[in-house]
Write a protein that holds these residues in place. Structure first.
Motif, PDB file in Angstrom:
ATOM      1  N   LYS A 119     -48.809   9.412  -0.003  1.00  0.00           N
ATOM      2  CA  LYS A 119     -47.564   9.977   0.533  1.00  0.00           C
ATOM      3  C   LYS A 119     -47.364  11.382  -0.036  1.00  0.00           C
ATOM      4  O   LYS A 119     -47.600  11.640  -1.208  1.00  0.00           O
ATOM      5  N   PHE A 120     -46.937  12.318   0.825  1.00  0.00           N
ATOM      6  CA  PHE A 120     -46.688  13.694   0.396  1.00  0.00           C
ATOM      7  C   PHE A 120     -45.818  14.387   1.428  1.00  0.00           C
ATOM      8  O   PHE A 120     -45.684  13.918   2.566  1.00  0.00           O
ATOM      9  N   GLU A 121     -45.233  15.499   1.047  1.00  0.00           N
ATOM     10  CA  GLU A 121     -44.458  16.351   1.943  1.00  0.00           C
ATOM     11  C   GLU A 121     -45.294  17.567   2.324  1.00  0.00           C
ATOM     12  O   GLU A 121     -46.024  18.119   1.490  1.00  0.00           O
ATOM     13  N   VAL A 122     -45.210  17.977   3.578  1.00  0.00           N
ATOM     14  CA  VAL A 122     -45.931  19.178   4.019  1.00  0.00           C
ATOM     15  C   VAL A 122     -45.448  20.364   3.186  1.00  0.00           C
ATOM     16  O   VAL A 122     -44.243  20.625   3.100  1.00  0.00           O
ATOM     17  N   PRO A 123     -46.376  21.096   2.549  1.00  0.00           N
ATOM     18  CA  PRO A 123     -45.981  22.121   1.571  1.00  0.00           C
ATOM     19  C   PRO A 123     -45.675  23.500   2.152  1.00  0.00           C
ATOM     20  O   PRO A 123     -45.790  24.499   1.452  1.00  0.00           O
ATOM     21  N   PHE A 124     -45.297  23.570   3.434  1.00  0.00           N
ATOM     22  CA  PHE A 124     -45.020  24.866   4.050  1.00  0.00           C
ATOM     23  C   PHE A 124     -43.622  24.867   4.641  1.00  0.00           C
ATOM     24  O   PHE A 124     -43.230  23.938   5.366  1.00  0.00           O
ATOM     25  N   THR A 125     -42.846  25.917   4.329  1.00  0.00           N
ATOM     26  CA  THR A 125     -41.514  26.096   4.902  1.00  0.00           C
ATOM     27  C   THR A 125     -41.361  27.561   5.305  1.00  0.00           C
ATOM     28  O   THR A 125     -42.281  28.377   5.113  1.00  0.00           O
ATOM     29  N   GLU A 126     -40.183  27.899   5.822  1.00  0.00           N
ATOM     30  CA  GLU A 126     -39.934  29.290   6.206  1.00  0.00           C
ATOM     31  C   GLU A 126     -39.848  30.210   4.986  1.00  0.00           C
ATOM     32  O   GLU A 126     -39.856  31.440   5.126  1.00  0.00           O
ATOM     33  N   GLN A 304     -55.980  32.185   7.401  1.00  0.00           N
ATOM     34  CA  GLN A 304     -56.238  30.747   7.506  1.00  0.00           C
ATOM     35  C   GLN A 304     -56.714  30.170   6.179  1.00  0.00           C
ATOM     36  O   GLN A 304     -56.276  29.101   5.753  1.00  0.00           O
ATOM     37  N   ASN A 305     -57.628  30.883   5.532  1.00  0.00           N
ATOM     38  CA  ASN A 305     -58.166  30.402   4.261  1.00  0.00           C
ATOM     39  C   ASN A 305     -57.091  30.391   3.176  1.00  0.00           C
ATOM     40  O   ASN A 305     -57.028  29.455   2.355  1.00  0.00           O
ATOM     41  N   ASP A 306     -56.223  31.413   3.172  1.00  0.00           N
ATOM     42  CA  ASP A 306     -55.132  31.449   2.189  1.00  0.00           C
ATOM     43  C   ASP A 306     -54.176  30.275   2.389  1.00  0.00           C
ATOM     44  O   ASP A 306     -53.712  29.661   1.419  1.00  0.00           O
ATOM     45  N   ILE A 307     -53.879  29.971   3.648  1.00  0.00           N
ATOM     46  CA  ILE A 307     -53.005  28.830   3.951  1.00  0.00           C
ATOM     47  C   ILE A 307     -53.674  27.529   3.516  1.00  0.00           C
ATOM     48  O   ILE A 307     -53.040  26.644   2.924  1.00  0.00           O
ATOM     49  N   TYR A 308     -54.962  27.417   3.812  1.00  0.00           N
ATOM     50  CA  TYR A 308     -55.736  26.221   3.425  1.00  0.00           C
ATOM     51  C   TYR A 308     -55.696  26.012   1.912  1.00  0.00           C
ATOM     52  O   TYR A 308     -55.395  24.912   1.422  1.00  0.00           O
ATOM     53  N   LEU A 309     -55.993  27.068   1.156  1.00  0.00           N
ATOM     54  CA  LEU A 309     -56.014  26.951  -0.307  1.00  0.00           C
ATOM     55  C   LEU A 309     -54.626  26.647  -0.863  1.00  0.00           C
ATOM     56  O   LEU A 309     -54.494  25.868  -1.813  1.00  0.00           O
ATOM     57  N   LYS A 310     -53.597  27.253  -0.267  1.00  0.00           N
ATOM     58  CA  LYS A 310     -52.225  26.993  -0.702  1.00  0.00           C
ATOM     59  C   LYS A 310     -51.854  25.525  -0.479  1.00  0.00           C
ATOM     60  O   LYS A 310     -51.243  24.887  -1.335  1.00  0.00           O
ATOM     61  N   GLY A 311     -52.260  24.982   0.677  1.00  0.00           N
ATOM     62  CA  GLY A 311     -51.974  23.577   0.970  1.00  0.00           C
ATOM     63  C   GLY A 311     -52.657  22.650  -0.010  1.00  0.00           C
ATOM     64  O   GLY A 311     -52.046  21.693  -0.511  1.00  0.00           O
ATOM     65  N   LEU A 312     -53.931  22.918  -0.317  1.00  0.00           N
ATOM     66  CA  LEU A 312     -54.664  22.070  -1.261  1.00  0.00           C
ATOM     67  C   LEU A 312     -54.057  22.150  -2.657  1.00  0.00           C
ATOM     68  O   LEU A 312     -53.960  21.146  -3.366  1.00  0.00           O
ATOM     69  N   GLU A 313     -53.649  23.370  -3.045  1.00  0.00           N
ATOM     70  CA  GLU A 313     -53.101  23.563  -4.392  1.00  0.00           C
ATOM     71  C   GLU A 313     -51.720  22.907  -4.540  1.00  0.00           C
ATOM     72  O   GLU A 313     -51.388  22.370  -5.596  1.00  0.00           O
ATOM     73  N   PHE A 347     -65.613  16.566   0.213  1.00  0.00           N
ATOM     74  CA  PHE A 347     -65.110  15.585   1.176  1.00  0.00           C
ATOM     75  C   PHE A 347     -63.615  15.346   0.964  1.00  0.00           C
ATOM     76  O   PHE A 347     -62.838  15.289   1.930  1.00  0.00           O
ATOM     77  N   LEU A 348     -63.198  15.216  -0.302  1.00  0.00           N
ATOM     78  CA  LEU A 348     -61.776  14.965  -0.593  1.00  0.00           C
ATOM     79  C   LEU A 348     -60.916  16.174  -0.195  1.00  0.00           C
ATOM     80  O   LEU A 348     -59.792  16.002   0.296  1.00  0.00           O
ATOM     81  N   LYS A 349     -61.441  17.396  -0.407  1.00  0.00           N
ATOM     82  CA  LYS A 349     -60.694  18.591  -0.004  1.00  0.00           C
ATOM     83  C   LYS A 349     -60.476  18.599   1.507  1.00  0.00           C
ATOM     84  O   LYS A 349     -59.360  18.847   1.989  1.00  0.00           O
ATOM     85  N   ASN A 350     -61.541  18.344   2.252  1.00  0.00           N
ATOM     86  CA  ASN A 350     -61.428  18.322   3.716  1.00  0.00           C
ATOM     87  C   ASN A 350     -60.511  17.208   4.183  1.00  0.00           C
ATOM     88  O   ASN A 350     -59.750  17.371   5.143  1.00  0.00           O
ATOM     89  N   LEU A 351     -60.582  16.063   3.492  1.00  0.00           N
ATOM     90  CA  LEU A 351     -59.715  14.936   3.850  1.00  0.00           C
ATOM     91  C   LEU A 351     -58.256  15.286   3.609  1.00  0.00           C
ATOM     92  O   LEU A 351     -57.382  15.000   4.442  1.00  0.00           O
ATOM     93  N   LYS A 352     -57.986  15.937   2.478  1.00  0.00           N
ATOM     94  CA  LYS A 352     -56.604  16.322   2.176  1.00  0.00           C
ATOM     95  C   LYS A 352     -56.061  17.277   3.234  1.00  0.00           C
ATOM     96  O   LYS A 352     -54.930  17.110   3.716  1.00  0.00           O
TER      97      LYS A 352
END
Length: 449
Positions: A119-126, A304-313, A347-352
């Motif tokens: 369970k988690f909350e989407v880490p992006f807001t305005e 896109q890559n910055d958003i991806y890394l931010k989401g994983l972090e 694999f875990l990064k891509n899954l996340k």
């Protein structure tokens, strides 16, 4: 029939299915009757094989198939009805080894392990901030592009003495440590592009050569790409690794040089159409605009890559790793343990990230439509045609036919679907987060991490 699940912890659970004879026998009886209608057995007319004979001969096999099908259907239905967010597919418990008679009277109990999505909350807001770069062509990049355009429309010349960037048409003969030709060794005549030579010392040795001059080079040191070595020696690429000796005598037969086209009206017209560009200043600005339009894709990839890394972090969650490794082994039985361990972190990064994407799509009612996948397929095909057959312009109907054929390949269809999904999520996030626009020259952009 009874089906239930028990949570081991927040990310692992067990689903148990209990079947009594009355749960599975109706389906088994139906399957046996259908088999009797289709069976072609010696001594019986087609479609007239007695049901009792089918039950006696094939009954246990049919029972096993129907029970497995019923259990699978029930588990999938249970997961759907209870909205369980699972990872991978249910796996039979290894210690679930009941000994059944398979005599149409057994009460079966099957247990399956499942991995649950954390369970988690989407880490992006305005309020989430990112930098959106506008890449400008620096002078070196612009000059490189202009040089390539001029060479593309230039003329081939044959100077007496070679310079850097020339193409040497030469004979190559394999030699030993003493410089003598290897008996039965490799000999070939080919064009050698000096700009592809990686070793500086060898590259310098190819400058200042005239027809019939000889020089000795180690091709494995000279070229990084085995494909280049294979081409100039006339051998297969897989043979390069075992090439010994790798030293060759190079005998120049001719020096070829591509002279750059003049910056004149004829050149401008060939590139942009008659009269569209009339001065060198207009030409440079036109090329600058084209380069910068191509660099938009680089900027988007960076964002896109910055958003991806931010989401994983931003999301720190646990996964059912032991279950996932078992599932990966079950679905890829040829994979070795060391290979599994080596690629598991990625694999875990891509899954996340996949879970983040799916959550964004679900929460915001985003939808990937067939028309969008078809449109992307047409784009990809049109780009390929443009690359390999310049000047050919397929009609929209032809592109549609090619695209439908491409999407008939399940693997290609899934890849394009994932691309459209990723673009849809990216477009949504661009409209959600706070973007700070920043101009940057291309050479500086390349220095960014």
């Amino acid at each position: 029939m009874n089906i239930s699940h028990e949570n081991i912890d927040e990310i692992n659970a067990v689903i148990t299915v209990n079947l009594a004879p009355e749960d599975y026998n109706p389906q088994v009886d139906k399957a046996i009757k259908e088999q009797a209608k289709k069976a072609k057995l010696p001594g019986f007319r087609p479609g007239m094989v007695p049901v009792s004979h089918i039950r006696r001969t094939y009954g246990k096999a049919i029972l096993l198939d129907e029970v497995n099908r019923l259990v699978s259907d029930q588990i999938n239905q249970y997961i759907s009805d209870n909205k369980l967010d699972i990872l991978g597919q249910p796996l039979p418990k290894e210690d679930d080894q009941n000994d059944y008679n398979w005599d149409f009277n057994d009460t079966f109990s099957f247990s399956y392990e499942i991995g649950l999505a954390p369970k988690f909350e989407v880490p992006f807001t305005e309020k989430t901030k990112f930098t959106e770069y506008v890449i400008k062509a620096d002078e070196a990049t612009l000059e490189s592009r202009i040089k390539n355009l001029r060479r593309s429309y230039g003329k081939m010349t044959n100077p007496e003495v070679s310079e850097g960037g020339d193409v040497l048409y030469a004979e190559l003969k394999q030699v030993n440590a003493e410089g003598n030709e290897v008996e039965g060794g490799i000999a070939n005549t080919a064009s050698v592009r000096t700009d592809l030579v990686d070793d500086k010392k060898i590259k310098n040795s190819l400058i200042g050569l005239k027809k019939d001059d000889e020089v000795t080079i180690d091709v494995k040191r000279a070229f990084k790409d085995n494909a280049d070595i294979a081409r100039i020696l006339g051998i297969k690429e897989e043979e390069v690794a075992g090439l010994e000796p790798s030293v060759f005598k190079l005998i120049v037969k001719n020096v070829n040089r591509l002279a750059e086209a003049d910056l004149d009206q004829s050149f401008y017209d060939k590139l942009f159409g008659e009269g569209v560009v009339t001065t060198e200043e207009e030409f440079r600005e036109k090329v600058r605009g084209e380069v910068e339009s191509m660099l938009v894709q680089n900027a988007n990839q960076k964002l896109q890559n910055d958003i991806y890394l931010k989401g994983l972090e931003a999301i720190n969650v646990d996964f059912p790793e032991a279950f996932l490794k078992k599932w990966l082994k079950a679905t890829n039985p040829e994979i070795k343990d060391d290979e599994l361990e080596e690629g598991f972190a990625d694999f875990l990064k891509n899954l996340k990230w996949t879970l983040i994407e799916n959550r964004i799509i679900t929460q915001n009612g985003l939808e990937v439509k067939y028309e969008e996948v078809l449109s992307l397929a047409k784009e990809r095909i049109a780009a390929q045609i443009k690359m390999y057959t310049p000047g050919q312009e397929p009609t929209d109907q032809e592109l549609a036919q090619y695209a439908v054929r491409l999407l008939g390949d399940k693997e290609q269809a899934n890849r394009l679907f994932d691309e459209v999904k990723a673009l849809k999520v990216f477009d949504y996030l661009k409209g959600l987060v706070k973007l700070e626009t920043k101009e940057i020259e291309y050479d500086k952009f390349l220095e960014l991490k």
